[in-house]
Design a protein around this motif. Structure first.
Motif, PDB file in Angstrom:
ATOM      1  N   ARG A   3     -71.469 -20.802  35.431  1.00 52.27           N
ATOM      2  CA  ARG A   3     -70.325 -21.617  36.934  1.00 52.27           C
ATOM      3  C   ARG A   3     -68.621 -21.355  36.004  1.00 52.27           C
ATOM      4  O   ARG A   3     -68.820 -21.768  34.833  1.00 52.27           O
ATOM      5  CB  ARG A   3     -70.646 -23.146  35.919  1.00 52.27           C
ATOM      6  CG  ARG A   3     -69.321 -23.914  36.773  1.00 52.27           C
ATOM      7  CD  ARG A   3     -68.962 -25.316  36.089  1.00 52.27           C
ATOM      8  NE  ARG A   3     -69.098 -25.065  35.026  1.00 52.27           N
ATOM      9  CZ  ARG A   3     -67.607 -24.880  34.748  1.00 52.27           C
ATOM     10  NH1 ARG A   3     -66.984 -24.973  36.037  1.00 52.27           N
ATOM     11  NH2 ARG A   3     -66.924 -24.577  32.944  1.00 52.27           N
ATOM     12  N   ARG A   4     -68.303 -20.647  36.794  1.00 48.59           N
ATOM     13  CA  ARG A   4     -66.887 -21.083  35.861  1.00 48.59           C
ATOM     14  C   ARG A   4     -66.248 -20.619  37.236  1.00 48.59           C
ATOM     15  O   ARG A   4     -66.344 -20.940  38.584  1.00 48.59           O
ATOM     16  CB  ARG A   4     -66.258 -19.126  36.079  1.00 48.59           C
ATOM     17  CG  ARG A   4     -66.887 -18.395  35.108  1.00 48.59           C
ATOM     18  CD  ARG A   4     -66.491 -18.091  33.882  1.00 48.59           C
ATOM     19  NE  ARG A   4     -66.703 -20.101  33.852  1.00 48.59           N
ATOM     20  CZ  ARG A   4     -67.572 -20.432  32.675  1.00 48.59           C
ATOM     21  NH1 ARG A   4     -68.878 -19.761  32.174  1.00 48.59           N
ATOM     22  NH2 ARG A   4     -67.135 -21.890  32.040  1.00 48.59           N
ATOM     23  N   THR A   5     -64.799 -21.263  37.269  1.00 43.27           N
ATOM     24  CA  THR A   5     -63.871 -22.092  38.290  1.00 43.27           C
ATOM     25  C   THR A   5     -63.027 -20.924  38.777  1.00 43.27           C
ATOM     26  O   THR A   5     -62.924 -20.291  38.493  1.00 43.27           O
ATOM     27  CB  THR A   5     -62.395 -22.353  37.366  1.00 43.27           C
ATOM     28  OG1 THR A   5     -63.012 -23.932  36.804  1.00 43.27           O
ATOM     29  CG2 THR A   5     -61.628 -22.607  37.477  1.00 43.27           C
ATOM     30  N   LYS A  46     -63.494 -25.778  41.790  1.00 47.06           N
ATOM     31  CA  LYS A  46     -61.845 -26.024  40.669  1.00 47.06           C
ATOM     32  C   LYS A  46     -61.663 -27.247  40.867  1.00 47.06           C
ATOM     33  O   LYS A  46     -61.316 -28.045  41.588  1.00 47.06           O
ATOM     34  CB  LYS A  46     -60.625 -25.507  41.692  1.00 47.06           C
ATOM     35  CG  LYS A  46     -59.400 -24.909  40.324  1.00 47.06           C
ATOM     36  CD  LYS A  46     -58.583 -24.158  40.843  1.00 47.06           C
ATOM     37  CE  LYS A  46     -57.635 -24.009  40.075  1.00 47.06           C
ATOM     38  NZ  LYS A  46     -56.329 -22.493  40.360  1.00 47.06           N
ATOM     39  N   TRP A  47     -61.304 -27.931  39.556  1.00 52.37           N
ATOM     40  CA  TRP A  47     -61.153 -29.266  39.279  1.00 52.37           C
ATOM     41  C   TRP A  47     -59.535 -29.237  38.525  1.00 52.37           C
ATOM     42  O   TRP A  47     -59.059 -28.076  37.778  1.00 52.37           O
ATOM     43  CB  TRP A  47     -61.773 -29.297  37.968  1.00 52.37           C
ATOM     44  CG  TRP A  47     -61.313 -30.411  37.492  1.00 52.37           C
ATOM     45  CD1 TRP A  47     -60.390 -31.625  37.974  1.00 52.37           C
ATOM     46  CD2 TRP A  47     -61.879 -30.610  36.379  1.00 52.37           C
ATOM     47  NE1 TRP A  47     -61.144 -32.669  36.977  1.00 52.37           N
ATOM     48  CE2 TRP A  47     -61.851 -32.586  35.730  1.00 52.37           C
ATOM     49  CE3 TRP A  47     -63.342 -30.582  35.573  1.00 52.37           C
ATOM     50  CZ2 TRP A  47     -62.285 -33.535  35.137  1.00 52.37           C
ATOM     51  CZ3 TRP A  47     -63.752 -31.559  34.753  1.00 52.37           C
ATOM     52  CH2 TRP A  47     -63.281 -33.040  34.569  1.00 52.37           C
ATOM     53  N   THR A  48     -58.425 -29.570  39.534  1.00 50.13           N
ATOM     54  CA  THR A  48     -57.079 -29.632  39.150  1.00 50.13           C
ATOM     55  C   THR A  48     -56.705 -30.839  39.562  1.00 50.13           C
ATOM     56  O   THR A  48     -56.807 -31.983  39.400  1.00 50.13           O
ATOM     57  CB  THR A  48     -56.436 -28.951  40.773  1.00 50.13           C
ATOM     58  OG1 THR A  48     -55.006 -28.711  40.148  1.00 50.13           O
ATOM     59  CG2 THR A  48     -56.660 -29.573  41.580  1.00 50.13           C
ATOM     60  N   THR A  49     -55.649 -30.608  38.361  1.00 52.52           N
ATOM     61  CA  THR A  49     -55.154 -32.353  37.788  1.00 52.52           C
ATOM     62  C   THR A  49     -53.470 -32.105  37.678  1.00 52.52           C
ATOM     63  O   THR A  49     -52.927 -32.545  37.099  1.00 52.52           O
ATOM     64  CB  THR A  49     -55.421 -32.805  36.788  1.00 52.52           C
ATOM     65  OG1 THR A  49     -55.085 -31.559  36.068  1.00 52.52           O
ATOM     66  CG2 THR A  49     -56.417 -32.850  36.159  1.00 52.52           C
ATOM     67  N   GLY A  50     -53.201 -31.318  39.182  1.00 53.32           N
ATOM     68  CA  GLY A  50     -51.490 -31.373  38.890  1.00 53.32           C
ATOM     69  C   GLY A  50     -50.966 -32.467  39.027  1.00 53.32           C
ATOM     70  O   GLY A  50     -51.739 -33.501  39.439  1.00 53.32           O
ATOM     71  N   LYS A  56     -63.585 -16.054  36.801  1.00 52.86           N
ATOM     72  CA  LYS A  56     -62.700 -14.781  35.601  1.00 52.86           C
ATOM     73  C   LYS A  56     -64.158 -15.952  34.632  1.00 52.86           C
ATOM     74  O   LYS A  56     -64.197 -17.076  34.296  1.00 52.86           O
ATOM     75  CB  LYS A  56     -62.085 -14.733  34.794  1.00 52.86           C
ATOM     76  CG  LYS A  56     -60.710 -13.710  35.625  1.00 52.86           C
ATOM     77  CD  LYS A  56     -59.847 -13.254  35.192  1.00 52.86           C
ATOM     78  CE  LYS A  56     -58.861 -12.730  35.993  1.00 52.86           C
ATOM     79  NZ  LYS A  56     -57.632 -13.189  35.924  1.00 52.86           N
ATOM     80  N   LEU A  99     -63.861 -16.784  30.497  1.00 53.88           N
ATOM     81  CA  LEU A  99     -62.442 -16.597  30.437  1.00 53.88           C
ATOM     82  C   LEU A  99     -63.172 -16.750  28.570  1.00 53.88           C
ATOM     83  O   LEU A  99     -64.215 -17.202  28.816  1.00 53.88           O
ATOM     84  CB  LEU A  99     -61.873 -17.583  30.205  1.00 53.88           C
ATOM     85  CG  LEU A  99     -61.591 -17.370  31.501  1.00 53.88           C
ATOM     86  CD1 LEU A  99     -60.161 -19.255  32.133  1.00 53.88           C
ATOM     87  CD2 LEU A  99     -60.455 -16.825  32.064  1.00 53.88           C
ATOM     88  N   ARG A 131     -64.255 -17.798  24.716  1.00 58.57           N
ATOM     89  CA  ARG A 131     -64.427 -19.333  23.853  1.00 58.57           C
ATOM     90  C   ARG A 131     -64.412 -18.778  22.971  1.00 58.57           C
ATOM     91  O   ARG A 131     -64.727 -18.138  22.489  1.00 58.57           O
ATOM     92  CB  ARG A 131     -66.088 -19.476  24.256  1.00 58.57           C
ATOM     93  CG  ARG A 131     -66.195 -19.670  25.493  1.00 58.57           C
ATOM     94  CD  ARG A 131     -65.139 -21.005  26.489  1.00 58.57           C
ATOM     95  NE  ARG A 131     -65.694 -22.144  27.839  1.00 58.57           N
ATOM     96  CZ  ARG A 131     -64.994 -22.025  28.515  1.00 58.57           C
ATOM     97  NH1 ARG A 131     -64.247 -21.021  29.186  1.00 58.57           N
ATOM     98  NH2 ARG A 131     -65.604 -22.200  29.607  1.00 58.57           N
TER      99      ARG A 131
HETATM  100  C1  LIG Z   1     -59.906 -32.055  33.161  1.00 59.26           C
HETATM  101  C2  LIG Z   1     -59.393 -30.263  33.778  1.00 59.26           C
HETATM  102  C3  LIG Z   1     -58.169 -30.128  34.287  1.00 59.26           C
HETATM  103  C4  LIG Z   1     -57.946 -28.445  35.050  1.00 59.26           C
HETATM  104  N1  LIG Z   1     -57.019 -28.917  35.970  1.00 59.26           N
HETATM  105  C5  LIG Z   1     -56.722 -27.892  36.634  1.00 59.26           C
HETATM  106  C6  LIG Z   1     -55.432 -27.102  37.111  1.00 59.26           C
HETATM  107  O1  LIG Z   1     -54.503 -28.320  37.336  1.00 59.26           O
HETATM  108  N2  LIG Z   1     -54.912 -25.806  37.455  1.00 59.26           N
HETATM  109  C7  LIG Z   1     -55.830 -25.168  37.283  1.00 59.26           C
HETATM  110  O2  LIG Z   1     -55.257 -24.147  37.386  1.00 59.26           O
HETATM  111  N3  LIG Z   1     -56.674 -25.435  36.630  1.00 59.26           N
HETATM  112  C8  LIG Z   1     -57.426 -26.203  36.167  1.00 59.26           C
HETATM  113  N4  LIG Z   1     -58.608 -27.184  35.162  1.00 59.26           N
HETATM  114  C9  LIG Z   1     -59.837 -25.223  35.601  1.00 59.26           C
HETATM  115  C10 LIG Z   1     -59.467 -25.135  34.235  1.00 59.26           C
HETATM  116  O3  LIG Z   1     -58.334 -23.901  33.799  1.00 59.26           O
HETATM  117  C11 LIG Z   1     -60.580 -24.218  33.862  1.00 59.26           C
HETATM  118  O4  LIG Z   1     -61.482 -25.205  33.501  1.00 59.26           O
HETATM  119  C12 LIG Z   1     -60.234 -23.567  32.715  1.00 59.26           C
HETATM  120  O5  LIG Z   1     -59.851 -22.116  32.926  1.00 59.26           O
HETATM  121  C13 LIG Z   1     -61.982 -22.408  32.093  1.00 59.26           C
HETATM  122  O6  LIG Z   1     -62.667 -21.917  32.766  1.00 59.26           O
HETATM  123  P1  LIG Z   1     -64.174 -22.224  33.672  1.00 59.26           P
HETATM  124  O7  LIG Z   1     -63.980 -23.396  34.666  1.00 59.26           O
HETATM  125  O8  LIG Z   1     -64.481 -21.223  34.431  1.00 59.26           O
HETATM  126  O9  LIG Z   1     -65.462 -22.367  32.509  1.00 59.26           O
HETATM  127  C14 LIG Z   1     -59.031 -28.061  34.936  1.00 59.26           C
HETATM  128  C15 LIG Z   1     -60.187 -28.510  34.162  1.00 59.26           C
HETATM  129  C16 LIG Z   1     -60.265 -29.724  33.790  1.00 59.26           C
HETATM  130  C17 LIG Z   1     -61.633 -29.922  32.830  1.00 59.26           C
END
Ligand SMILES: Cc1cc2nc3c(=O)[nH]c(=O)nc-3n(C[C@H](O)[C@H](O)[C@H](O)COP(=O)(O)O)c2cc1C
Length: 240
Positions: free
Chosen positions: A67-69, A186-190, A225, A227, A229
């Protein structure tokens, strides 16, 4: 090999809750694709070192690592059943006192449009008009939106913290469940996610619920991508 006699022994030592969950989790594991029904790896308590040539990989490890964002989605619509199943899976997150503090708001076009505008307005106000326009177009083009919130406990900070933690676990369950069905997330917290305006559009009260983020989902246009670790040796610290 776990035997029923061993379970009885565990029970006799006051660990009775071990019995059912382990058998239940066996049932779950053995029904996963890629895991043979009678996989000896699954029915063994891992008390010994891995033998040479033996793999410990299974569907769970594979799902966690693959799983990758990804925020780039095709125009394909993910079916409602897939999303509903993922929320069903999210509920099985670990959760102290079983408060089930999470809510998953499943947004339709009107709410998506409103939040995309609110985000653009924030960027405009920050003196970034070009970014505002680009983000507005991008956000409104994303069709799959879930806003996840955690219950607040203004009179109990520890419970509020634990509920937030449990909701984060639920989000990870959600992401993995969607991933297992080929859906990217994609989880985002902007900044906009924490505003009164977004709470109003979605329909929650910031005194009662705190946003844990937006989860965008869709059919991935490309793979996310992988990333870097840290090494396990950098983060796993034995304490004597
Ligand atoms: C609580 C939380 C908030 C996040 N907020 C953002 C965000 O606002 N913008 C973004 O581009 N990615 C966000 N992410 C995604 C992370 O950038 C991403 O999980 C990280 O780069 C690792 O990549 P992966 O999920 O592929 O392992 C968030 C992830 C988490 C857990």
């Amino acid at each position: 090999m776990i035997t029923r006699a061993l379970f009885r022994q565990l029970n006799a030592h006051g660990t009775q809750t071990a019995t059912a969950p382990i058998f239940r989790s066996r049932a779950v594991f053995t029904s996963l694709p890629g895991i043979p029904a009678k996989n000896p790896r699954i029915s063994r308590i891992a008390t010994r070192a891995t033998k040479e040539g033996e793999t410990h990989e299974n569907a769970v490890f594979e799902a966690l690592k693959s799983r990758r964002t990804t925020g780039d989605f095709t125009d394909d619509i993910v079916s409602d059943e897939v999303v509903t199943r993922a929320v069903e899976a999210a509920r099985w997150a670990p959760n102290h006192k079983l408060t089930e503090p999470w809510k998953f708001y499943w947004l339709g076009g009107e709410a998506i449009e409103e939040i995309s505008k609110l985000n653009a307005a924030l960027l405009e106000a920050d003196g970034k008009p070009a970014k505002a326009k680009a983000k507005y177009e991008r956000w409104r083009s994303i069709k799959g939106w879930l806003v996840v919130t955690a219950r607040r406990s203004l009179d109990n900070p520890l419970m509020e913290q634990e509920d937030y933690a449990a909701t984060c676990c639920a989000v990870q369950n959600l992401l993995l469940a969607l991933h297992s069905e080929g859906v990217g997330t994609k989880w985002t917290t902007g900044a906009v996610t924490r505003t009164e305006e977004v709470a109003k559009v979605v329909g929650y009260d910031l005194n009662e619920e705190t946003p844990v983020g937006i989860v965008w989902y869709g059919v991935p246009a490309r793979e996310g991508k992988s990333l870097r670790r840290k090494q396990v040796t950098d983060i796993l610290i034995r304490v004597p």
